[in-house]
Motif scaffolding. Structure first.
Motif, PDB file in Angstrom:
ATOM      1  N   GLN A 241       0.827  -1.207   0.000  1.00  0.00           N
ATOM      2  CA  GLN A 241       0.000   0.000   0.000  1.00  0.00           C
ATOM      3  C   GLN A 241       0.858   1.253   0.000  1.00  0.00           C
ATOM      4  O   GLN A 241       1.693   1.448   0.896  1.00  0.00           O
ATOM      5  CB  GLN A 241      -0.922   0.025   1.229  1.00  0.00           C
ATOM      6  N   ASP A 242       0.649   2.089  -1.004  1.00  0.00           N
ATOM      7  CA  ASP A 242       1.279   3.408  -1.045  1.00  0.00           C
ATOM      8  C   ASP A 242       0.422   4.343  -0.193  1.00  0.00           C
ATOM      9  O   ASP A 242      -0.616   4.843  -0.637  1.00  0.00           O
ATOM     10  CB  ASP A 242       1.366   3.903  -2.483  1.00  0.00           C
ATOM     11  N   LYS A 243       0.844   4.576   1.028  1.00  0.00           N
ATOM     12  CA  LYS A 243       0.026   5.315   1.986  1.00  0.00           C
ATOM     13  C   LYS A 243       0.055   6.822   1.762  1.00  0.00           C
ATOM     14  O   LYS A 243      -0.614   7.566   2.479  1.00  0.00           O
ATOM     15  CB  LYS A 243       0.464   4.977   3.407  1.00  0.00           C
ATOM     16  N   THR A 244       0.795   7.279   0.774  1.00  0.00           N
ATOM     17  CA  THR A 244       0.853   8.722   0.498  1.00  0.00           C
ATOM     18  C   THR A 244      -0.286   9.173  -0.409  1.00  0.00           C
ATOM     19  O   THR A 244      -0.489  10.377  -0.583  1.00  0.00           O
ATOM     20  CB  THR A 244       2.190   9.093  -0.167  1.00  0.00           C
ATOM     21  N   ALA A 247      -6.447   8.249  -2.759  1.00  0.00           N
ATOM     22  CA  ALA A 247      -7.307   7.360  -3.558  1.00  0.00           C
ATOM     23  C   ALA A 247      -6.974   5.907  -3.275  1.00  0.00           C
ATOM     24  O   ALA A 247      -7.867   5.048  -3.206  1.00  0.00           O
ATOM     25  CB  ALA A 247      -7.156   7.670  -5.041  1.00  0.00           C
ATOM     26  N   ILE A 248      -5.700   5.620  -3.101  1.00  0.00           N
ATOM     27  CA  ILE A 248      -5.282   4.252  -2.793  1.00  0.00           C
ATOM     28  C   ILE A 248      -5.763   3.860  -1.404  1.00  0.00           C
ATOM     29  O   ILE A 248      -6.185   2.718  -1.183  1.00  0.00           O
ATOM     30  CB  ILE A 248      -3.756   4.121  -2.933  1.00  0.00           C
ATOM     31  N   ALA A 254     -11.616  -0.611   1.256  1.00  0.00           N
ATOM     32  CA  ALA A 254     -12.593  -1.519   0.648  1.00  0.00           C
ATOM     33  C   ALA A 254     -12.024  -2.925   0.496  1.00  0.00           C
ATOM     34  O   ALA A 254     -12.710  -3.923   0.776  1.00  0.00           O
ATOM     35  CB  ALA A 254     -13.040  -0.974  -0.709  1.00  0.00           C
ATOM     36  N   MET A 255     -10.775  -3.030   0.065  1.00  0.00           N
ATOM     37  CA  MET A 255     -10.144  -4.346  -0.093  1.00  0.00           C
ATOM     38  C   MET A 255     -10.018  -5.059   1.246  1.00  0.00           C
ATOM     39  O   MET A 255     -10.268  -6.267   1.344  1.00  0.00           O
ATOM     40  CB  MET A 255      -8.764  -4.201  -0.733  1.00  0.00           C
ATOM     41  N   THR A 295      -1.501  -2.007 -11.868  1.00  0.00           N
ATOM     42  CA  THR A 295      -1.647  -1.889 -13.322  1.00  0.00           C
ATOM     43  C   THR A 295      -3.092  -1.682 -13.726  1.00  0.00           C
ATOM     44  O   THR A 295      -3.397  -0.842 -14.578  1.00  0.00           O
ATOM     45  CB  THR A 295      -1.106  -3.149 -14.026  1.00  0.00           C
ATOM     46  N   TYR A 296      -4.008  -2.411 -13.099  1.00  0.00           N
ATOM     47  CA  TYR A 296      -5.411  -2.397 -13.529  1.00  0.00           C
ATOM     48  C   TYR A 296      -6.394  -1.953 -12.447  1.00  0.00           C
ATOM     49  O   TYR A 296      -7.589  -1.860 -12.717  1.00  0.00           O
ATOM     50  CB  TYR A 296      -5.821  -3.801 -14.011  1.00  0.00           C
ATOM     51  N   GLY A 297      -5.917  -1.704 -11.250  1.00  0.00           N
ATOM     52  CA  GLY A 297      -6.826  -1.376 -10.154  1.00  0.00           C
ATOM     53  C   GLY A 297      -7.604  -2.583  -9.649  1.00  0.00           C
ATOM     54  O   GLY A 297      -8.607  -2.434  -8.946  1.00  0.00           O
TER      55      GLY A 297
END
Length: 342
Positions: A241-244, A247-248, A254-255, A295-297
């Motif tokens: 996880q890119d915590k910066t 949106a991620i 959700a994941m 790559t694809y979300g």
């Protein structure tokens, strides 16, 4: 009055006492050779072909490519050929010794194809299309299931270029061969179990799944693994996880919630409790879940199945009864998770 029992009585008594203990010991150990209860290469391909041929209107048998060394076909079952549905990918195996994922993938395929009178299955098939790849590593899978070697992990690429197969040292770890973050994974000797390959996506097997992903850009992907050491078993891992990036963070909330649905619905194999979701961040390396998400979300999950015994040893080749139980309960957890989304 003193009772005197014949010697046959004591022999029978000893058997009654010892057999359950032997049975329990066997249940808490890895069993090898695997035996007829497990799929082997020939029966796996035959069953996949039979499932497709018996249901031509809704099931297709796809050849994604061939393996890097032995040109073995890499097969997938596409269930629901109507592409308007949400695409879901299941990969049962990247590593040859992690055979239970193949059993889970095939149990899911059979339930989806043969269970159309079940309300939950009908509901799933009304919304989702499934691509099921029981093994992405047919080379190592054939070695393990044939009884040649229990712990063949990598594919058969001749990484030391000596023009022969060195079963344990040759090959590439397919789950470290994906392009995303490949360069960040530390380089290891070619003989290492975790050798990531000479370059990103160097292996035919990796190229095959990348092409499938590019075509369908899956919304959800479930990758099954099992830890020989027992360290990771009965846990679900998310991508790094890119915590910066905010949106991620939304995606990962959700994941994680979805992973919790899966984990809470599946009991552990040998001790009380359910599966868990890995609480921290995971590795920033070139594995499948990192590539698919970045790559694809794709909401991509590494599901580590199989438990560990009281000594902490991973039981990744369990006795048939336990293997069947693991397959059924993981399929039910997956069905419950996907129904939760509706």
């Amino acid at each position: 009055m003193k009772l005197i029992f014949p010697s046959s009585f004591w022999i029978a008594a000893i058997i009654l006492i010892c057999v359950p203990q032997l049975s329990c010991t066997k249940r808490l150990s890895n069993v090898y050779p695997l035996g007829k209860s497990y799929y082997n290469e020939a029966r796996l391909w035959a069953d996949m072909k039979q499932l497709a041929q018996s249901n031509p209107d809704s099931v297709a048998l796809l050849t994604l490519g061939v393996t890097s060394k032995d040109n073995k076909p890499i097969y997938a079952l596409q269930i629901q050929t109507d592409l308007e549905r949400t695409p879901v990918l299941i990969v049962g195996q990247h590593h040859g010794d992690e055979v239970v994922g193949v059993e889970i993938a095939m149990e899911l395929a059979k339930q989806l194809i043969n269970g159309k009178n079940d309300a939950d299955i009908r509901q799933l098939l009304s919304k989702y299309a499934f691509w099921i790849v029981p093994t992405l590593n047919p080379e190592a899978y054939a070695i393990v299931t044939s009884g040649k070697h229990e712990w063949k992990r990598k594919n058969n690429t001749d990484t030391n270029n000596n023009k022969k197969l060195d079963i344990l040292t040759d090959g590439v770890d397919l789950n470290r061969n994906y392009p995303t973050f490949w360069k960040l994974d530390k380089p290891l000797p070619e003989s290492n179990f975790f050798y990531k390959g000479a370059s990103a996506a160097s292996e035919n097997e990796t190229k095959a799944i990348l092409e499938l992903a590019s075509m369908h850009q899956f919304k959800y992907a479930f990758f099954y693994h099992s830890s020989v050491s027992g360290s990771f078993n009965e846990k679900i891992f998310l991508p790094w996880q890119d915590k910066t990036k905010k949106a991620i963070q939304v995606d990962f909330t959700a994941m994680r919630n979805l992973a919790a649905v899966y984990a809470s619905s599946i009991p552990k194999d040998y001790i009380p409790g359910n599966y868990s979701v890995h609480p921290g961040n995971t590795s920033k390396i070139g594995n499948s879940r990192n590539h698919f998400y970045y790559t694809y979300g794709t909401y991509a999950y590494d599901i580590e199945v199989c438990g560990k015994n009281k000594s902490g040893i991973g039981i990744v080749h369990p006795v048939p009864e336990t293997k069947n139980m693991i397959a059924r309960k993981n399929v039910q957890a997956l069905i419950s998770t996907l129904l939760y989304l509706q």
